[in-house]
Design an enzyme around this catalytic site. Structure first.
Site, mmCIF file in Angstrom:
data_model
loop_
_atom_site.group_PDB
_atom_site.id
_atom_site.type_symbol
_atom_site.label_atom_id
_atom_site.label_comp_id
_atom_site.label_asym_id
_atom_site.label_seq_id
_atom_site.Cartn_x
_atom_site.Cartn_y
_atom_site.Cartn_z
ATOM 1 N N MET A 1 0.842 -1.208 0.000
ATOM 2 C CA MET A 1 0.000 0.000 0.000
ATOM 3 C C MET A 1 0.870 1.249 0.000
ATOM 4 O O MET A 1 0.398 2.340 0.306
ATOM 5 C CB MET A 1 -0.930 -0.005 1.215
ATOM 6 C CG MET A 1 -1.876 -1.211 1.195
ATOM 7 S SD MET A 1 -3.299 -1.016 2.268
ATOM 8 C CE MET A 1 -2.543 -0.886 3.860
ATOM 9 N N GLY A 2 2.168 1.089 -0.317
ATOM 10 C CA GLY A 2 3.079 2.227 -0.339
ATOM 11 C C GLY A 2 3.602 2.537 1.047
ATOM 12 O O GLY A 2 3.461 1.735 1.976
ATOM 13 N N ALA A 3 4.240 3.733 1.198
ATOM 14 C CA ALA A 3 4.948 4.085 2.432
ATOM 15 C C ALA A 3 5.914 2.952 2.777
ATOM 16 O O ALA A 3 5.897 2.391 3.879
ATOM 17 C CB ALA A 3 3.969 4.379 3.576
ATOM 18 N N GLY B 1 10.735 -3.603 5.780
ATOM 19 C CA GLY B 1 9.963 -4.851 5.691
ATOM 20 C C GLY B 1 9.573 -5.122 4.247
ATOM 21 O O GLY B 1 9.745 -6.234 3.730
ATOM 22 N N HIS B 2 9.060 -4.085 3.577
ATOM 23 C CA HIS B 2 8.722 -4.234 2.155
ATOM 24 C C HIS B 2 9.989 -4.540 1.354
ATOM 25 O O HIS B 2 9.979 -5.403 0.462
ATOM 26 C CB HIS B 2 8.101 -2.951 1.604
ATOM 27 C CG HIS B 2 6.833 -2.515 2.277
ATOM 28 N ND1 HIS B 2 6.767 -1.413 3.082
ATOM 29 C CD2 HIS B 2 5.577 -3.028 2.243
ATOM 30 C CE1 HIS B 2 5.522 -1.247 3.521
ATOM 31 N NE2 HIS B 2 4.779 -2.224 3.030
ATOM 32 N N GLN C 1 4.952 -12.269 6.933
ATOM 33 C CA GLN C 1 4.324 -12.955 8.073
ATOM 34 C C GLN C 1 3.764 -11.958 9.083
ATOM 35 O O GLN C 1 2.987 -12.331 9.945
ATOM 36 C CB GLN C 1 5.354 -13.827 8.781
ATOM 37 C CG GLN C 1 5.612 -15.139 8.087
ATOM 38 C CD GLN C 1 6.656 -15.949 8.820
ATOM 39 O OE1 GLN C 1 6.912 -15.745 10.008
ATOM 40 N NE2 GLN C 1 7.270 -16.856 8.110
ATOM 41 N N LYS C 2 4.198 -10.711 8.970
ATOM 42 C CA LYS C 2 3.673 -9.662 9.855
ATOM 43 C C LYS C 2 2.138 -9.674 9.832
ATOM 44 O O LYS C 2 1.486 -9.475 10.843
ATOM 45 C CB LYS C 2 4.217 -8.316 9.368
ATOM 46 C CG LYS C 2 3.483 -7.091 9.800
ATOM 47 C CD LYS C 2 3.901 -6.694 11.173
ATOM 48 C CE LYS C 2 3.411 -5.357 11.646
ATOM 49 N NZ LYS C 2 2.151 -4.869 11.136
ATOM 50 N N ASP C 3 1.574 -9.906 8.632
ATOM 51 C CA ASP C 3 0.115 -9.970 8.491
ATOM 52 C C ASP C 3 -0.264 -11.441 8.346
ATOM 53 O O ASP C 3 -0.615 -11.909 7.256
ATOM 54 C CB ASP C 3 -0.311 -9.140 7.277
ATOM 55 C CG ASP C 3 0.066 -7.684 7.450
ATOM 56 O OD1 ASP C 3 -0.662 -6.974 8.160
ATOM 57 O OD2 ASP C 3 1.116 -7.265 6.927
HETATM 58 P P1 AMP Z 1 1.305 -3.223 3.429
HETATM 59 O O1 AMP Z 1 1.939 -2.191 2.550
HETATM 60 O O2 AMP Z 1 1.338 -2.867 4.872
HETATM 61 O O3 AMP Z 1 -0.027 -3.694 2.924
HETATM 62 O O4 AMP Z 1 2.242 -4.493 3.324
HETATM 63 C C1 AMP Z 1 2.604 -5.042 2.103
HETATM 64 C C2 AMP Z 1 3.315 -6.335 2.329
HETATM 65 O O5 AMP Z 1 4.466 -6.120 3.142
HETATM 66 C C3 AMP Z 1 2.462 -7.375 3.073
HETATM 67 O O6 AMP Z 1 2.724 -8.671 2.538
HETATM 68 C C4 AMP Z 1 2.956 -7.252 4.488
HETATM 69 O O7 AMP Z 1 2.769 -8.419 5.252
HETATM 70 C C5 AMP Z 1 4.434 -6.986 4.265
HETATM 71 N N1 AMP Z 1 5.034 -6.352 5.432
HETATM 72 C C6 AMP Z 1 4.583 -5.251 6.072
HETATM 73 N N2 AMP Z 1 5.366 -4.997 7.143
HETATM 74 C C7 AMP Z 1 6.302 -5.961 7.186
HETATM 75 C C8 AMP Z 1 7.398 -6.262 8.059
HETATM 76 N N3 AMP Z 1 7.677 -5.523 9.124
HETATM 77 N N4 AMP Z 1 8.155 -7.352 7.792
HETATM 78 C C9 AMP Z 1 7.870 -8.134 6.714
HETATM 79 N N5 AMP Z 1 6.867 -7.907 5.853
HETATM 80 C C10 AMP Z 1 6.094 -6.836 6.086
#
Ligand code: AMP
Length: 305
Positions: free
Chosen positions: A35-37, A41-42, A154-156
């Site tokens: 979702m950006g930002a 982790g990304h 795995q965070k989600d």
């Molecule tokens: P989001 O942008 O938050 O929707 O996350 C996009 C992807 O990045 C999803 O598969 C999340 O699980 C992963 N993600 C977000 N935060 C982390 C993190 N701290 N460590 C590993 N993967 C992450």
């Protein structure tokens, strides 16, 4: 002198994406949906995909379908320039950054993927309809990017489980790969929403990872010891308003019974200030137990043999 990495092709429309895909030399394409930002982790997901595949597509899309009316869609951080810098450094081939009218040209889709009962518990309990929205967009982005592999964090953990289930139940020809949670040096799980935290919120937020660690450290004593140890840490921090703290089966998200020994998911959600945070540890419950880096394939496999 080493050359700077080439910038990814940027696609905002379906036509741009189609044209960019036509430039790829191989069908070995992996996708990282975000979702950006973007944060490290990304970046870790992108690096993992980069290591194993010829091409990597990153999607940046704030999916309105997965946000409730009172949630943070309007204030979600938008940092496209720094997202591009991260994607360039990580060697991404294509960034697909559509607006909602590109993804949903006819408005809200009448037909959606239903997450079923696994989508109603934990996160789904607090966020009704959230996982239907997630799965619907994941399905669409898999089709639009044509990726054969998709990397998720795995965070989600519940999202990861549901995506694996969708791929399996609906026979998507996609390999789902999971990547362990990337944390700040002090243990806080990286999240785009961490930017909402004030300095004092951030101190409070550390109790989530501390509670999970305490729970995992008690794993050799059995499920109730895990839950007790984690809860003891959380009650010390009244400014963290706990939504749930659970020790559940990875595949059913049901509480593991007291006699259970094996892999389980220790997960927590809490509100700190105005921010809802989630975190989890995979744990091995029983003799020699503790925190796991990843679940074994048997516990998290994506496709029937
Ligand atoms: P989001 O942008 O938050 O929707 O996350 C996009 C992807 O990045 C999803 O598969 C999340 O699980 C992963 N993600 C977000 N935060 C982390 C993190 N701290 N460590 C590993 N993967 C992450």
């Amino acid at each position: 002198m080493t050359q700077p990495p080439p910038s990814p092709a940027v696609a905002h429309t379906r036509g741009d994406l189609r044209a960019a895909r036509e430039q790829l030399t191989s069908r070995d394409v992996a996708v990282v949906m975000t979702m950006g930002a973007l944060h490290d982790g990304h970046a870790q997901l992108i690096r993992a995909a980069r290591e194993r595949h010829t091409h990597v597509v990153v999607t940046i899309f704030l999916n309105p379908l997965q946000f409730g009316p009172k949630e943070d869609l309007s204030r979600y951080p938008r940092t496209f320039d720094s997202d591009m810098a991260i994607c360039t450094a990580a060697g991404v081939d294509i960034v697909f950054a559509p607006t909602p009218d590109v993804v949903y040209p006819d408005g809200d889709p009448g037909v959606r993927v239903s997450a079923g009962p696994l989508g109603d518990v934990l996160e789904g309990m607090s966020r009704p309809g959230h996982f239907d929205g997630v799965l619907t967009v994941v399905g669409k982005l898999l089709h639009l990017t044509g990726a054969r592999s998709a990397y998720f964090g795995q965070k989600d953990a519940q999202q990861l489980l549901l995506i694996r289930r969708m791929v399996r139940d609906l026979d998507f020809p996609v390999d789902v790969v999971s990547v362990p949670t990337v944390r700040e040096p002090d243990g806080l799980a990286m999240s785009s929403r961490n930017s909402y935290l004030t300095e004092s919120d951030r101190e409070v937020a550390l109790c989530l990872a501390r509670a999970l660690r305490a729970g995992a450290d008690a794993a050799n004593l059995g499920p109730s010891a895990v839950r007790r140890a984690a809860r003891e840490v959380l009650v010390e921090e009244p400014l963290a308003l706990v939504d749930y703290l659970v020790l559940v089966h990875l595949s059913t998200l049901q509480d593991v019974p007291e006699w259970y020994r094996g892999e389980a998911l220790l997960a927590v959600a809490a509100r700190v200030g105005t921010t809802r945070l989630i975190d989890n540890f995979p744990v091995l419950v029983g003799p020699g137990g503790g925190a796991l880096e990843v679940f074994s394939d048997a516990a998290s496999s994506s496709a029937p043999a």
